[in-house]
Design an enzyme around this catalytic site. Structure first.
Site, PDB file in Angstrom:
ATOM      1  N   ASP A   1       0.827  -1.210   0.000  1.00  0.00           N
ATOM      2  CA  ASP A   1       0.000   0.000   0.000  1.00  0.00           C
ATOM      3  C   ASP A   1       0.861   1.261   0.000  1.00  0.00           C
ATOM      4  O   ASP A   1       0.532   2.245   0.655  1.00  0.00           O
ATOM      5  CB  ASP A   1      -0.920  -0.018   1.233  1.00  0.00           C
ATOM      6  CG  ASP A   1      -2.055   0.988   1.103  1.00  0.00           C
ATOM      7  OD1 ASP A   1      -2.360   1.388  -0.029  1.00  0.00           O
ATOM      8  OD2 ASP A   1      -2.615   1.375   2.134  1.00  0.00           O
TER       9      ASP A   1
ATOM     10  N   CYS B   1     -24.168   1.574   4.378  1.00  0.00           N
ATOM     11  CA  CYS B   1     -23.185   2.669   4.312  1.00  0.00           C
ATOM     12  C   CYS B   1     -23.795   3.955   4.867  1.00  0.00           C
ATOM     13  O   CYS B   1     -24.807   4.446   4.353  1.00  0.00           O
ATOM     14  CB  CYS B   1     -22.740   2.892   2.866  1.00  0.00           C
ATOM     15  SG  CYS B   1     -21.541   4.237   2.694  1.00  0.00           S
TER      16      CYS B   1
ATOM     17  N   CYS C   1     -21.029 -12.474  -4.465  1.00  0.00           N
ATOM     18  CA  CYS C   1     -21.899 -11.525  -3.767  1.00  0.00           C
ATOM     19  C   CYS C   1     -23.375 -11.805  -4.063  1.00  0.00           C
ATOM     20  O   CYS C   1     -24.244 -11.514  -3.242  1.00  0.00           O
ATOM     21  CB  CYS C   1     -21.561 -10.090  -4.163  1.00  0.00           C
ATOM     22  SG  CYS C   1     -20.052  -9.450  -3.411  1.00  0.00           S
TER      23      CYS C   1
ATOM     24  N   CYS D   1     -27.019  -9.982  -2.891  1.00  0.00           N
ATOM     25  CA  CYS D   1     -26.844  -9.259  -1.623  1.00  0.00           C
ATOM     26  C   CYS D   1     -26.465  -7.805  -1.867  1.00  0.00           C
ATOM     27  O   CYS D   1     -25.622  -7.500  -2.704  1.00  0.00           O
ATOM     28  CB  CYS D   1     -25.769  -9.947  -0.784  1.00  0.00           C
ATOM     29  SG  CYS D   1     -25.430  -9.121   0.795  1.00  0.00           S
TER      30      CYS D   1
ATOM     31  N   CYS E   1     -24.078  -4.176   2.032  1.00  0.00           N
ATOM     32  CA  CYS E   1     -23.071  -3.118   2.195  1.00  0.00           C
ATOM     33  C   CYS E   1     -23.575  -1.788   1.626  1.00  0.00           C
ATOM     34  O   CYS E   1     -23.309  -0.718   2.196  1.00  0.00           O
ATOM     35  CB  CYS E   1     -21.746  -3.523   1.555  1.00  0.00           C
ATOM     36  SG  CYS E   1     -21.826  -3.934  -0.204  1.00  0.00           S
TER      37      CYS E   1
ATOM     38  N   CYS F   1     -19.417  -1.473   6.226  1.00  0.00           N
ATOM     39  CA  CYS F   1     -19.676  -2.374   5.098  1.00  0.00           C
ATOM     40  C   CYS F   1     -19.022  -3.740   5.301  1.00  0.00           C
ATOM     41  O   CYS F   1     -19.454  -4.732   4.699  1.00  0.00           O
ATOM     42  CB  CYS F   1     -19.208  -1.751   3.779  1.00  0.00           C
ATOM     43  SG  CYS F   1     -17.445  -1.419   3.669  1.00  0.00           S
TER      44      CYS F   1
ATOM     45  N   CYS G   1     -13.999   3.776   8.749  1.00  0.00           N
ATOM     46  CA  CYS G   1     -15.337   3.199   8.889  1.00  0.00           C
ATOM     47  C   CYS G   1     -15.277   1.726   8.527  1.00  0.00           C
ATOM     48  O   CYS G   1     -14.570   1.341   7.591  1.00  0.00           O
ATOM     49  CB  CYS G   1     -16.303   3.934   7.955  1.00  0.00           C
ATOM     50  SG  CYS G   1     -18.014   3.346   8.007  1.00  0.00           S
TER      51      CYS G   1
ATOM     52  N   CYS H   1     -21.184  -7.523   6.177  1.00  0.00           N
ATOM     53  CA  CYS H   1     -21.002  -8.521   5.120  1.00  0.00           C
ATOM     54  C   CYS H   1     -21.178  -9.943   5.653  1.00  0.00           C
ATOM     55  O   CYS H   1     -20.477 -10.358   6.577  1.00  0.00           O
ATOM     56  CB  CYS H   1     -19.614  -8.382   4.495  1.00  0.00           C
ATOM     57  SG  CYS H   1     -19.288  -9.599   3.192  1.00  0.00           S
TER      58      CYS H   1
ATOM     59  N   CYS I   1     -17.322   8.829   1.231  1.00  0.00           N
ATOM     60  CA  CYS I   1     -16.910   7.745   2.118  1.00  0.00           C
ATOM     61  C   CYS I   1     -16.334   8.280   3.429  1.00  0.00           C
ATOM     62  O   CYS I   1     -15.495   9.186   3.432  1.00  0.00           O
ATOM     63  CB  CYS I   1     -15.870   6.879   1.401  1.00  0.00           C
ATOM     64  SG  CYS I   1     -15.208   5.530   2.397  1.00  0.00           S
TER      65      CYS I   1
END
Length: 348
Positions: free
Chosen positions: A134, A198, A188, A191, A194, A244, A241, A248, A214
């Site tokens: 990252d 949010c 997914c 569904c 998420c 989400c 945050c 899940c 966000c």
């Protein structure tokens, strides 16, 4: 090469990575998605997302000679979701995204990746490589998906069927012609948990996140004032945050981390808003030493907490605490404190 690939996966797991996968460098599909995301200005003020052109989606441009990417994941979940929900439901609690409670993952994972590269070097001699955590223009989730570590969910996080999504990713770009793993498939289905959960409705469509809305962007990446219409929606989230991920259904398979360095430091998982708002800059630097939180600095730390205090139930104690920061040298802090006081006096 097949034997070496198997050894790399064994060495990686011995070093604490829960999974290791290998992929080629064709990210053409992800590049199109990235270009469209940037064209919609969903990156907000994160200019670095477009600054490097296509280096992010073409690994060989970032590190010449790259033909394979070794992708790894490391679990970091420090506590069960019941504890996270309890903190979110308490408006006086200072909620910090759970990835940031312990030691900064960048250094820990980079050290482990270097050890993995050293093991490869010890086995075959010198080879071309570069490790990333990252810290450069890398499409880590797209690479991890191709390497079979999971699929990119509707919230844009990577999900693994057996481990959920509470994990960090890292990569080794290399020129070794290793056999590649099969890409992960998407699970997914219909569904949309998420999207619905949010708090700021930042997931504007499946697989489309408008970073400008966000909470993680607003409390970490954004340097200026938080847009006023979004402030009430942030609640008590002062750094990042997790909503989400908490919601899940695949995270019922997530396991608590075995890495002690990812366990909470300085009670950051149970701190109260008033306590962390009272930290001096030196206290902030001391208590966030070695933590990802330190990168936002004391000014934005106070900005975020002021918003959370403005969202808390009306309290004379909160009002008095906010008044102590009215003359703060930062105009950014002053403005958010005044907003919070208006909320408190209005009893909203």
């Amino acid at each position: 090469m097949a034997s070496l690939a198997a050894q790399i996966k064994e060495w990686g797991q011995a070093l604490g990575f829960q999974q290791v996968g290998i992929t080629d460098t064709d990210l053409s599909k992800a590049e199109t998605h990235l270009d469209n995301w940037l064209a919609n200005n969903f990156h907000g003020s994160m200019d670095y997302m477009q600054r490097h052109g296509h280096k992010r989606s073409r690994p060989a441009l970032l590190h010449p000679g790259t033909s394979r990417v070794i992708s790894v994941r490391m679990d970091y979940l420090p506590e069960p979701d019941s504890a996270m929900n309890q903190a979110l439901e308490n408006p006086f609690s200072a909620y910090v995204s759970r990835y940031a409670l312990g030691r900064d993952y960048h250094k820990l994972m980079r050290t482990r990746l270097q050890k993995l590269a050293d093991r490869i070097h010890g086995q075959i001699g010198p080879f071309g490589y570069r490790a990333f955590v990252d810290s450069a223009p890398v499409l880590e989730k797209a690479l991890a998906e191709k390497a079979g570590l999971g699929w990119i969910g509707k919230h844009s996080n990577l999900i693994n069927r057996k481990a959920g999504s509470w994990f960090f990713l890292g990569e080794i770009f290399t020129d070794l012609p290793l056999p590649v793993d099969k890409s992960a498939t998407e699970h997914c289905g219909a569904c949309r948990a998420c999207l619905d959960v949010c708090p700021t409705q930042a997931i504007v469509a499946p697989y489309q996140v408008d970073a400008r809305r966000c909470v993680s962007y607003l409390t970490i990446e954004l340097h200026g004032p938080i847009p006023e219409p979004l402030r009430p929606l942030i609640g008590n989230r002062i750094y990042g945050c997790d909503d989400c991920q908490i919601i899940c259904p695949w995270n019922r398979f997530a396991k608590l981390t075995s890495e002690k360095d990812f366990n909470p430091r300085h009670r950051l998982n149970t701190q109260e808003l008033l306590d962390v708002f009272a930290w001096s800059e030196q206290e902030f630097l001391t208590r966030t030493e070695g933590s990802a939180i330190r990168r936002i600095g004391h000014e934005r730390w106070l900005r975020n907490i002021a918003v959370a205090l403005g969202n808390a139930p009306k309290s004379e104690v909160i009002v008095e605490a906010l008044k102590t920061r009215l003359l703060h040298p930062s105009e950014l802090v002053q403005e958010h404190v005044k907003w919070a006081l208006d909320r408190q006096f209005g009893g909203i």
